[in-house]
Design an enzyme around this catalytic site. Structure first.
Site, PDB file in Angstrom:
ATOM      1  N   THR A  26     -24.315   8.241 -23.621  1.00  0.00           N
ATOM      2  CA  THR A  26     -24.232   8.931 -22.086  1.00  0.00           C
ATOM      3  C   THR A  26     -24.798   8.089 -21.180  1.00  0.00           C
ATOM      4  O   THR A  26     -25.553   7.401 -21.597  1.00  0.00           O
ATOM      5  CB  THR A  26     -25.471  10.342 -22.173  1.00  0.00           C
TER       6      THR A  26
ATOM      7  N   ARG B 278     -17.082  21.257 -29.268  1.00  0.00           N
ATOM      8  CA  ARG B 278     -18.593  21.008 -29.256  1.00  0.00           C
ATOM      9  C   ARG B 278     -18.925  20.481 -27.813  1.00  0.00           C
ATOM     10  O   ARG B 278     -18.353  19.725 -27.367  1.00  0.00           O
ATOM     11  CB  ARG B 278     -18.963  20.237 -30.452  1.00  0.00           C
TER      12      ARG B 278
ATOM     13  N   GLY C 295     -22.502  19.351 -25.574  1.00  0.00           N
ATOM     14  CA  GLY C 295     -23.761  18.958 -25.518  1.00  0.00           C
ATOM     15  C   GLY C 295     -24.518  19.189 -24.458  1.00  0.00           C
ATOM     16  O   GLY C 295     -24.203  20.177 -23.783  1.00  0.00           O
ATOM     17  N   ASP C 296     -25.574  18.609 -24.146  1.00  0.00           N
ATOM     18  CA  ASP C 296     -26.374  18.942 -22.933  1.00  0.00           C
ATOM     19  C   ASP C 296     -26.027  18.419 -21.645  1.00  0.00           C
ATOM     20  O   ASP C 296     -26.238  18.950 -20.815  1.00  0.00           O
ATOM     21  CB  ASP C 296     -27.984  18.318 -23.142  1.00  0.00           C
TER      22      ASP C 296
ATOM     23  N   THR D  58     -30.583  11.797 -22.231  1.00  0.00           N
ATOM     24  CA  THR D  58     -29.572  11.196 -23.098  1.00  0.00           C
ATOM     25  C   THR D  58     -30.102  11.418 -24.667  1.00  0.00           C
ATOM     26  O   THR D  58     -31.127  11.476 -24.784  1.00  0.00           O
ATOM     27  CB  THR D  58     -29.176   9.654 -22.859  1.00  0.00           C
ATOM     28  N   GLY D  59     -29.028  11.377 -25.540  1.00  0.00           N
ATOM     29  CA  GLY D  59     -29.490  11.722 -26.946  1.00  0.00           C
ATOM     30  C   GLY D  59     -28.980  13.004 -27.487  1.00  0.00           C
ATOM     31  O   GLY D  59     -27.832  13.491 -26.884  1.00  0.00           O
TER      32      GLY D  59
ATOM     33  N   GLY E 113     -27.894  16.107 -27.961  1.00  0.00           N
ATOM     34  CA  GLY E 113     -27.470  17.195 -27.015  1.00  0.00           C
ATOM     35  C   GLY E 113     -28.214  18.545 -27.373  1.00  0.00           C
ATOM     36  O   GLY E 113     -28.792  19.369 -26.675  1.00  0.00           O
TER      37      GLY E 113
HETATM   38  N1  GLY Z   1     -26.335  13.789 -24.847  1.00  0.00           N
HETATM   39  C1  GLY Z   1     -25.005  13.858 -25.019  1.00  0.00           C
HETATM   40  C2  GLY Z   1     -24.625  14.720 -26.185  1.00  0.00           C
HETATM   41  O1  GLY Z   1     -25.309  15.305 -26.758  1.00  0.00           O
HETATM   42  O2  GLY Z   1     -23.417  15.235 -25.877  1.00  0.00           O
END
Ligand code: GLY
Length: 337
Positions: free
Chosen positions: A196, A224, A226-227, A247-248, A250
């Site tokens: 990210t 899907r 994420g965050d 980042t990481g 999500g």
């Molecule tokens: N941090 C990005 C995701 O999990 O999609």
């Protein structure tokens, strides 16, 4: 492979002496600063600095900065990134300004610059978030070209590798699968792969803004999210306190409302690094130590005085800091485990 640039050992800077003591004085409270996640942040910061360094608006800077990464073909962001398990690249992004305005897109296909679509959602619609086909329709209506649905050569190779087993063992944009469910996204040389770009900035008028854009987890289930496009999880900005981006993994960042949690800790008076650490401790508690060893997460934050910090779940998370055209460097975030 990641080309590591000059690192500043964050630990050696120490809390409260971040080479930015002058930010504490009111006279220089509006010295511009931009932070972004991972090594790719160096190039992104350069574009952001062109705006910030000439007195421009933080919101313009954080959009322009991450567009550089979105356009790159060899990064885990944008149309050149890893696809989902059906072989389709789907993108998520969000943006937020100093007044609490925000816009977001998710599950967006064939659009090169999701961050700019997110900004249009913020500025031109009564909504905060558009997803999938509707987000794409809106983008096209706004004049964004629909790109060809081709995978980049790197993504094609990674997908073909993944297809050999087709095991559903997602890890964040990790090309080398096969170390068990939700395997660490640690590469064979011990580096963490990144997923990210998140960027936060304060401009010469003291205005905070942030942006976040990603292709998400490589070979994820179709649909899907994420965050990164979730306001409060991947990104949050509050002019009264500060800005934070994540980042990481999500799913785990969503579970603790990562970015919002950090901003609330800064509101309570914590330094940005302490706020990031405290939020990371919460993530670790929710995840549990054994499962946490298999994932990575990183947070960065700036408060409204221009102080900054970051924290990682594990070793290997770097962020790029820029406060002048010739002061753009990587910092190794301290790890919690
Ligand atoms: N941090 C990005 C995701 O999990 O999609």
């Amino acid at each position: 492979m990641i080309n590591r640039r000059r690192f500043v050992q964050y630990a050696s800077l120490g809390l409260g002496s971040l080479n930015f003591q002058s930010f504490r004085g009111k006279a220089e409270a509006h010295k511009p600063l931009v932070l972004s996640t991972w090594d790719a942040g160096i190039e992104a910061n350069k574009a952001a600095w062109q705006i910030l360094g000439s007195g421009g608006y933080a919101l313009d800077a954080v959009e322009a900065g991450v567009r550089v990464t979105e356009a790159s073909q060899n990064c885990c962001v944008g149309l050149g990134a890893n696809p989902d398990r059906d072989g389709i690249v789907t993108l998520d992004a969000c943006i937020m300004d100093e007044a609490g305005n925000c816009g977001s897109v998710a599950f967006l296909e064939r659009i090169k610059h999701p961050i700019s679509v997110a900004r249009r959602v913020m500025e031109k619609t009564p909504h905060v978030m558009l997803v999938g086909e509707g987000a794409q329709q809106f983008a096209v209506a706004e004049g964004f070209p629909l790109e060809k649905p081709d995978l980049s050569p790197d993504a094609k190779r990674a997908y073909e590798n993944w297809l050999k087993k087709s095991e559903y063992k997602p890890a964040i944009n990790r090309e080398n699968q096969g170390h068990g469910p939700f395997a660490p996204n640690m590469l064979d040389n011990g580096e963490w792969n990144h997923d990210t770009i998140g960027m936060i900035a304060i401009d010469s008028k003291g205005r905070l803004s942030g942006s976040c854009t990603t292709s998400g987890m490589g070979f994820k289930m179709r649909g899907r999210i994420g965050d990164s496009p979730i306001i409060g999880a991947g990104l949050f900005v509050d002019q009264d306190a500060g800005a934070a981006v994540a980042t990481g993994q999500g799913e785990d960042i969503i579970r603790i409302c990562g970015a919002h949690t950090i901003v609330e800790f800064m509101r309570q008076g914590m330094h940005p690094e302490q706020a990031c650490k405290k939020a990371m401790e919460r993530l670790l508690k929710v995840k549990g130590i054994e499962k946490a060893k298999a994932i990575q997460a990183g947070f960065i934050a700036i408060n409204n005085k221009g102080e900054y910090g970051g924290y990682a779940l594990q070793k290997g998370f770097s962020f790029a800091v820029c406060h002048a055209a010739d002061k753009n460097f990587l910092v190794n975030a301290k790890p919690l485990i």
